[in-house]
Design a protein around this motif. Structure first.
Motif, mmCIF file in Angstrom:
data_model
loop_
_atom_site.group_PDB
_atom_site.id
_atom_site.type_symbol
_atom_site.label_atom_id
_atom_site.label_comp_id
_atom_site.label_asym_id
_atom_site.label_seq_id
_atom_site.Cartn_x
_atom_site.Cartn_y
_atom_site.Cartn_z
ATOM 1 N N ARG A 121 0.812 -1.222 0.000
ATOM 2 C CA ARG A 121 0.000 0.000 0.000
ATOM 3 C C ARG A 121 0.844 1.270 0.000
ATOM 4 O O ARG A 121 0.337 2.356 -0.279
ATOM 5 N N ARG A 122 2.138 1.120 0.261
ATOM 6 C CA ARG A 122 3.038 2.275 0.204
ATOM 7 C C ARG A 122 3.811 2.347 -1.108
ATOM 8 O O ARG A 122 4.703 3.173 -1.254
ATOM 9 N N CYS A 123 3.501 1.450 -2.022
ATOM 10 C CA CYS A 123 4.151 1.437 -3.326
ATOM 11 C C CYS A 123 3.152 1.782 -4.425
ATOM 12 O O CYS A 123 1.960 1.549 -4.284
ATOM 13 N N ILE A 124 3.674 2.338 -5.506
ATOM 14 C CA ILE A 124 2.930 2.401 -6.760
ATOM 15 C C ILE A 124 3.286 1.127 -7.517
ATOM 16 O O ILE A 124 4.468 0.782 -7.639
ATOM 17 N N THR A 125 2.301 0.413 -8.009
ATOM 18 C CA THR A 125 2.574 -0.877 -8.636
ATOM 19 C C THR A 125 2.202 -0.858 -10.118
ATOM 20 O O THR A 125 1.287 -0.156 -10.534
ATOM 21 N N VAL A 126 2.936 -1.651 -10.881
ATOM 22 C CA VAL A 126 2.619 -1.827 -12.291
ATOM 23 C C VAL A 126 3.109 -3.206 -12.717
ATOM 24 O O VAL A 126 4.180 -3.652 -12.292
ATOM 25 N N ALA A 127 2.302 -3.891 -13.505
ATOM 26 C CA ALA A 127 2.668 -5.204 -14.035
ATOM 27 C C ALA A 127 2.970 -5.068 -15.522
ATOM 28 O O ALA A 127 2.173 -4.503 -16.276
ATOM 29 N N ILE A 128 4.119 -5.569 -15.932
ATOM 30 C CA ILE A 128 4.503 -5.526 -17.344
ATOM 31 C C ILE A 128 4.185 -6.879 -17.975
ATOM 32 O O ILE A 128 4.786 -7.894 -17.602
ATOM 33 N N PRO A 129 3.255 -6.936 -18.898
ATOM 34 C CA PRO A 129 2.931 -8.209 -19.549
ATOM 35 C C PRO A 129 3.942 -8.532 -20.648
ATOM 36 O O PRO A 129 4.765 -7.687 -21.032
ATOM 37 N N GLN A 130 3.861 -9.742 -21.173
ATOM 38 C CA GLN A 130 4.669 -10.077 -22.338
ATOM 39 C C GLN A 130 4.233 -9.197 -23.507
ATOM 40 O O GLN A 130 3.048 -8.977 -23.722
ATOM 41 N N PRO A 131 5.174 -8.663 -24.288
ATOM 42 C CA PRO A 131 4.795 -7.807 -25.415
ATOM 43 C C PRO A 131 4.041 -8.580 -26.499
ATOM 44 O O PRO A 131 4.352 -9.741 -26.780
ATOM 45 N N THR A 132 3.059 -7.943 -27.078
ATOM 46 C CA THR A 132 2.293 -8.528 -28.180
ATOM 47 C C THR A 132 3.085 -8.415 -29.480
ATOM 48 O O THR A 132 4.172 -7.812 -29.518
ATOM 49 N N GLY A 133 2.504 -8.949 -30.565
ATOM 50 C CA GLY A 133 3.162 -8.870 -31.863
ATOM 51 C C GLY A 133 3.501 -7.456 -32.282
ATOM 52 O O GLY A 133 4.660 -7.158 -32.624
ATOM 53 N N PRO A 134 2.535 -6.510 -32.286
ATOM 54 C CA PRO A 134 2.858 -5.125 -32.662
ATOM 55 C C PRO A 134 3.911 -4.491 -31.748
ATOM 56 O O PRO A 134 4.757 -3.721 -32.211
ATOM 57 N N GLU A 135 3.842 -4.813 -30.450
ATOM 58 C CA GLU A 135 4.836 -4.262 -29.532
ATOM 59 C C GLU A 135 6.224 -4.826 -29.823
ATOM 60 O O GLU A 135 7.235 -4.111 -29.738
ATOM 61 N N LEU A 136 6.284 -6.113 -30.177
ATOM 62 C CA LEU A 136 7.563 -6.703 -30.553
ATOM 63 C C LEU A 136 8.130 -6.018 -31.790
ATOM 64 O O LEU A 136 9.345 -5.788 -31.887
ATOM 65 N N ASN A 137 7.263 -5.691 -32.734
ATOM 66 C CA ASN A 137 7.724 -4.981 -33.933
ATOM 67 C C ASN A 137 8.358 -3.642 -33.576
ATOM 68 O O ASN A 137 9.390 -3.256 -34.141
ATOM 69 N N ARG A 138 7.751 -2.936 -32.623
ATOM 70 C CA ARG A 138 8.307 -1.640 -32.212
ATOM 71 C C ARG A 138 9.638 -1.820 -31.496
ATOM 72 O O ARG A 138 10.572 -1.027 -31.678
ATOM 73 N N ILE A 139 9.737 -2.857 -30.660
ATOM 74 C CA ILE A 139 10.986 -3.121 -29.937
ATOM 75 C C ILE A 139 12.108 -3.443 -30.922
ATOM 76 O O ILE A 139 13.232 -2.946 -30.796
#
Length: 332
Positions: free
Chosen positions: A245-263
């Motif tokens: 509760r004292r942290c800001i949290t974020v989960a990074i999912p596996q990149p999708t096909g379009p995201e892989l293209n950008r990477i």
């Protein structure tokens, strides 16, 4: 569409574009309960020019939700807990933030089950102090020369701008470390008992880089600009509610096909147009087991540089599953 809008809103200090700027100066004052007043004020170090740091920072492509949560952590002066599978860019995020906001080199603290809070704060050389005491002919003693701050201890110094502290793989820590960190993060300060016991008003102590000495008064360090704390986790354990509760949290999912293209376009721009077959192969294999994006980058680079006669077979060898899987053939 909401998440896309979040990235472009005017309140974002960190844009996720990889282009350095000085907008950290536009950050509003912290909430009243997150104000710290450490002294003496220290100038922030210049950005890292190390090639590896610059490359990983400028090629990183965060999605809008990650950008939003980084900015929430900046505004609220809270640690950011980043979870996700290996190879999704959790560690790289720290370098991207430090580079874009010109916050100096990343202070990296890698965690294992043997690591304690003090390891992150400072190191102390009692043997060296004892040996010097036997040779000393006066009562004068410089206790600071036997101390060196760790990554956490350095990040909490009273810099004019926040430092970026990467606490890598915090889920590998012992059960007590997250709760021990809470006290440091809530107070924005810590004590060095060796200086307090020596009744040392001021001491010059090496920082984590080992090249600069910093002044510590009355054995206590208090931050001024709360550091940008980025903690990574592979999701191997749960954390106490008080910690979460004292942290800001974020989960990074596996990149999708379009995201892989950008990477790929960011890392290997000259090879992106001919990478479709290897990307498809990677996505098919990833649906059956754990893979990391850097394995895909390795496969694209090597198959194209070598002009391999059987690129699919070579790619399969370069993309082994990261967790136990049944025996496989080169069908890929």
């Amino acid at each position: 569409m909401e998440s896309e809008a979040a990235m472009t809103e005017d309140w974002a200090i960190y844009k996720g574009a990889g282009v350095p700027h000085d907008s950290i100066g536009n950050l509003p004052a912290p909430p009243p309960w997150r104000v710290f007043d450490g002294e003496p004020v220290m100038d922030s170090p210049p950005p890292s020019t190390a090639h590896a740091d610059v490359v990983r920072a400028t090629t990183y492509r965060p999605d809008p939700q990650i950008v939003q949560q980084v900015n929430a952590a900046l505004y609220l002066r809270r640690p950011l807990l980043v979870t996700g599978p290996p190879g999704t860019g959790k560690t790289t995020l720290a370098y991207a933030v430090a580079h874009e906001l010109s916050l100096g080199p990343v202070l990296r603290w890698s965690i294992s089950s043997q690591v304690s809070l003090r390891d992150g704060l400072y190191q102390y050389d009692p043997l060296g102090r004892l040996q010097d005491a036997s040779r000393r002919t006066t009562d004068d003693e410089d206790v600071g020369r036997y101390l060196r701050l760790g990554p956490l201890g350095t990040a909490m110094l009273p810099f004019t701008k926040p430092r970026v502290l990467l606490i890598d793989e915090i889920d590998k820590s012992d059960l007590d470390l997250p709760n021990d960190l809470l006290t440091i993060f809530e107070d924005g300060s810590y004590e060095i008992p060796e200086l307090v016991r020596a009744n040392t008003h001021t001491a010059e102590v090496l920082d984590a880089g080992g090249t600069s000495r910093v002044t510590i008064t009355d054995g206590r360090v208090t931050c001024r600009a709360f550091p940008v704390v980025i903690m990574t986790s592979n999701g191997e354990r749960e954390f106490p509610p008080a910690f979460l509760r004292r942290c800001i949290t974020v989960a990074i999912p596996q990149p999708t096909g379009p995201e892989l293209n950008r990477i790929i376009a960011a890392h290997l721009p000259d090879m992106a147009d001919d990478a479709a077959d290897i990307i498809d192969q990677f996505l098919i294999r990833r649906s059956a087991g754990e893979l990391a994006t850097d394995q895909l980058l390795n496969a694209i680079y090597l198959t194209q540089v070598t002009g391999a006669a059987d690129p699919r077979s070579l790619a399969t060898d370069l993309m082994p599953y990261l967790s136990a899987q049944p025996p496989e053939t080169h069908a890929g």
